[in-house]
Design an enzyme around this catalytic site. Structure first.
Site, short mmCIF file in Angstrom:
data_model
loop_
_atom_site.label_atom_id
_atom_site.label_comp_id
_atom_site.label_asym_id
_atom_site.label_seq_id
_atom_site.Cartn_x
_atom_site.Cartn_y
_atom_site.Cartn_z
N ARG A 1 -6.55 -8.55 -6.84
CA ARG A 1 -7.19 -9.85 -6.65
C ARG A 1 -8.79 -9.69 -6.79
NH1 ARG A 1 -9.36 -9.17 -1.74
NH2 ARG A 1 -8.03 -8.14 -0.15
N ASN B 1 -6.38 -3.60 -4.74
CA ASN B 1 -6.41 -4.69 -4.37
C ASN B 1 -6.13 -5.66 -5.69
OD1 ASN B 1 -6.66 -4.77 -1.51
ND2 ASN B 1 -8.80 -4.04 -1.80
N LYS C 1 0.82 -1.14 0.19
CA LYS C 1 -0.09 0.00 -0.02
C LYS C 1 0.70 1.25 -0.13
CE LYS C 1 -3.90 -2.30 2.16
NZ LYS C 1 -3.07 -3.80 2.31
N HIS D 1 -12.30 -2.85 10.81
CA HIS D 1 -11.86 -2.36 9.37
C HIS D 1 -12.00 -3.51 8.37
CE1 HIS D 1 -10.17 0.97 11.36
NE2 HIS D 1 -9.56 0.12 12.56
N GLU E 1 -1.14 6.39 8.10
CA GLU E 1 -1.90 7.74 7.47
C GLU E 1 -3.06 8.13 8.28
OE1 GLU E 1 -3.74 5.47 3.98
OE2 GLU E 1 -5.20 4.50 5.33
N GLU F 1 -6.13 2.14 -1.97
CA GLU F 1 -5.24 1.03 -2.35
C GLU F 1 -5.92 0.54 -3.47
OE1 GLU F 1 -5.66 -2.58 0.22
OE2 GLU F 1 -6.88 -1.27 1.66
N GLU G 1 -9.92 0.92 -4.16
CA GLU G 1 -10.61 1.55 -3.05
C GLU G 1 -10.47 3.05 -2.87
OE1 GLU G 1 -10.45 -1.28 0.05
OE2 GLU G 1 -10.75 -2.92 -1.06
#
Length: 617
Positions: free
Chosen positions: A276, A274, A116, A220, A185, A272, A260
């Site tokens: 996949r 992903n 990330k 999360h 972050e 980020e 995202e």
């Protein structure tokens, strides 16, 4: 052309991929740990291969063993599913180097986006320096650089808590993903978690397949997802599509992926990519009428996507069923799943079946339930109704929480954000037991006993039974009469071992009963039948700290020994269960008088870990 495919994963996602393979005529290979030898994904695959020599929690992280299994089983392709090694570039290379087709993006794209921190740099962003965080930066989020699913994440609101949060997040990330790198972050509270599904081929075509809202999260990790994300202004939606396509093209991406964002104050903040398939991909499939796994396979075979992507229709909502207790800190639950049936009219993706054992080694997700309808209101209502009628007999689950969440005004009116459960968890988990469930259980158990002396010619006291529900004891009374079973305040219309019908204030109510030892399920209410004589062996001294779930003791606070003084809320012991760490804290100021816990020791639920004797006033 792919003829035999191995799924380098387990459970629900393996079963879901196998279903598409069956439709396409592709033979399937499952892999499994010793703990998963009889799991559903091994039963539905054409072939199953045991991965030897690895602990259950580590089995699916052994890329070398997985590649050997694929070759031994005659597979010509590997699909990683999600989690485990799905975003591991070295594993993707090992699959390709073995002459197998990798169902996923190129290793270079995984490397660029799997971290990330590197992904943010690629998008022109940069994380905070953990050593330079100031009070003005708070709150911040400590986050694992690899992996996902909410693991390796900690919210920090006090600078003094940052070092401990970094240490905890590193340990959890290393355990879950084999990579302990974390970063910091800004934590944007009360934003919406919105993502864009992408599908790209090797010929330069990129589809941006709508938005999804995944704002309802615990730890999360997403709980309820839907497509499309409701209420987004058209201009913001177009911006999300543009950013998602930019990220996809920046790394020459191939296959299915997800970009995202956190949406706050009308702005999109990149989180980020992903690299996949996502757990929530079924809502996109429902809205666009496609099969993303089939799309992944066709892209891997070199086929081009049509220039024009399919058009969306309707709305879809997905809920994740977990074996966990939301009222007890989302504690994972284990045990036998005696019965699991979902009504018709919704999609069920699961890796579990009746009689399966929910163990301690893996994520506690049981299934995903998905509803699709022409409108959002209809889809939400359909999903809530289906979950309410779902039979779940076994460990405690989050089913009731899901139903209440879907019917909460903040959700039905699409006003939710990532702080939803922070605000509403207490009210959503308030116990609302059916007052007649214990009586129905007692009457079902008493059915037919009158022939053995339950009824007497001379009136006597009522029969009494005791049940426990969610920590509360309920006592009910009934009588055997000449005409059958009777109880005060109701009319017993029918009493059989599996069905009781009561008339209450002129209204008939049906209660379906299922019993497994001392566990009794009455419709959606779970009860424990209590003995008439309490067992002294179950008594514990005041201040006893018991294991909230089965797991392994992975850490004990430094310097903690018998006689040590402790403060209320102080972390004492860390348990690992289902790839998550759980802290056991001191319940009060006091002195540690016993510490039977030891690092590496496996404990059952309810095992004594420590005793804290409270300070006397």
């Amino acid at each position: 052309m792919i003829s035999t495919l191995l799924v380098a994963n387990r459970g629900e996602i393996a079963c879901r991929i196998f279903r598409t393979c069956a439709d396409l005529g592709i033979r399937t290979v499952a892999i499994h740990s010793d703990a998963d030898e009889g799991a559903l994904h091994t039963r539905v695959a054409d072939t199953a291969v045991r991965l030897p020599g690895a602990a259950p929690a580590e089995t699916y992280l052994r890329g070398d063993l997985i590649v050997k299994a694929a070759l031994a089983a005659g597979a010509d392709a590997v699909h990683p599913g999600y989690g485990f090694l799905s975003e591991n570039a070295d594993f993707a290379r090992a699959v390709r180097d073995a002459g197998l087709v990798w169902i996923g993006p190129p290793p270079e794209a995984i490397e660029a986006m799997a971290s990330k921190t590197r992904a943010k740099e690629l998008m022109g962003l940069a994380p905070l320096d953990a050593h330079d965080v100031s009070p003005a930066d708070l709150p911040v989020l400590v986050k694992a650089a690899a992996g996902g699913g909410g693991r390796g994440m900690r919210v920090v609101r006090d600078l003094a808590a940052l070092p401990g949060a970094l240490e905890d997040a590193r340990a959890e990330a290393a355990s879950a993903f084999g990579d302990g790198e974390v970063f910091v972050e800004p934590y944007l509270e009360n934003g919406r978690h919105v993502e864009v599904q992408v599908l790209a081929d090797t010929h330069g075509t990129v589809w941006t397949l709508g938005t999804r809202d995944c704002s309802l999260q615990r730890r999360h990790q997403k709980v309820i997802e839907e497509a499309p994300a409701p209420g987004l202004p058209p201009a913001l939606t177009e911006q999300l599509y543009a950013l998602a396509e930019r990220a996809t093209r920046a790394v020459a991406y191939e296959g299915a992926g997800t970009v995202e964002f956190l949406v706050a104050d009308g702005r999109a903040h990149f989180l980020e990519m992903n690299t996949r398939l996502q757990v929530e991909h079924p809502v996109t499939e429902a809205v666009f009428g496609l099969d993303l796994v089939a799309g992944q396979i066709r892209v891997a075979e070199g086929h081009a996507l049509p220039a024009e992507q399919p058009a969306p229709r309707g709305h879809a909502v997905e809920a994740r069923l977990y074996a966990e207790d939301p009222a007890r800190g989302w504690a994972p639950q284990t045990g036998t799943l005696h019965r699991f049936t979902v009504p018709d009219g919704v999609r069920l993706d699961t890796g579990c079946a009746d009689g399966d054992t929910i163990g301690v080694h893996y994520d506690p997700m049981l299934a995903k339930v998905v509803a699709h309808a022409p409108t959002r209101t209809e889809a939400v209502r359909r999903l809530a109704g289906a979950l309410e009628r779902t039979a779940l007999h076994g460990p405690v689950t989050n089913r009731d929480l899901l139903v209440r969440s879907l019917r909460h005004p903040e959700f039905t009116e699409a006003r939710m954000d990532t702080g939803f459960y922070d605000r509403h968890l207490t009210t959503l988990t308030e116990s609302a037991p059916d007052p007649y469930a214990p009586l129905a259980a007692a009457l079902a158990d008493a059915h037919g006993r009158s022939r053995f002396g339950g009824w007497r010619n001379v009136p006597s006291g009522p029969q009494v039974k005791r049940y426990e529900r969610a920590g509360e004891e309920h006592e009910v009374a009934y009588r055997h009469t000449r005409t059958g079973l009777a109880a005060d305040g109701v009319r017993v219309v029918q009493a059989a071992p599996h069905l009781v019908v009561l008339e209450v204030d002129g209204v008939r109510r049906k209660f379906e009963i299922a019993r497994y030892g001392d566990q009794v399920h009455v419709n959606a209410t779970a009860l424990t039948a209590l003995s008439r004589f309490p067992d002294p062996a179950t008594e514990h001294a005041p201040g006893s700290l018991l294991a909230p779930m089965p797991g392994t003791v992975v850490r004990i606070a430094e310097g903690l020994t018998e006689g040590t003084g402790v403060k209320a809320g102080q972390p004492l012991i860390w348990l690992e269960a289902m790839k998550m760490e759980h802290r056991i804290t001191a319940p009060t100021d006091g002195t540690l008088t016993a510490l039977p816990a030891a690092v590496g020791r496996q404990v059952e639920m309810g095992a004594l870990l420590a005793v804290v004797e409270a300070v006397r006033p």
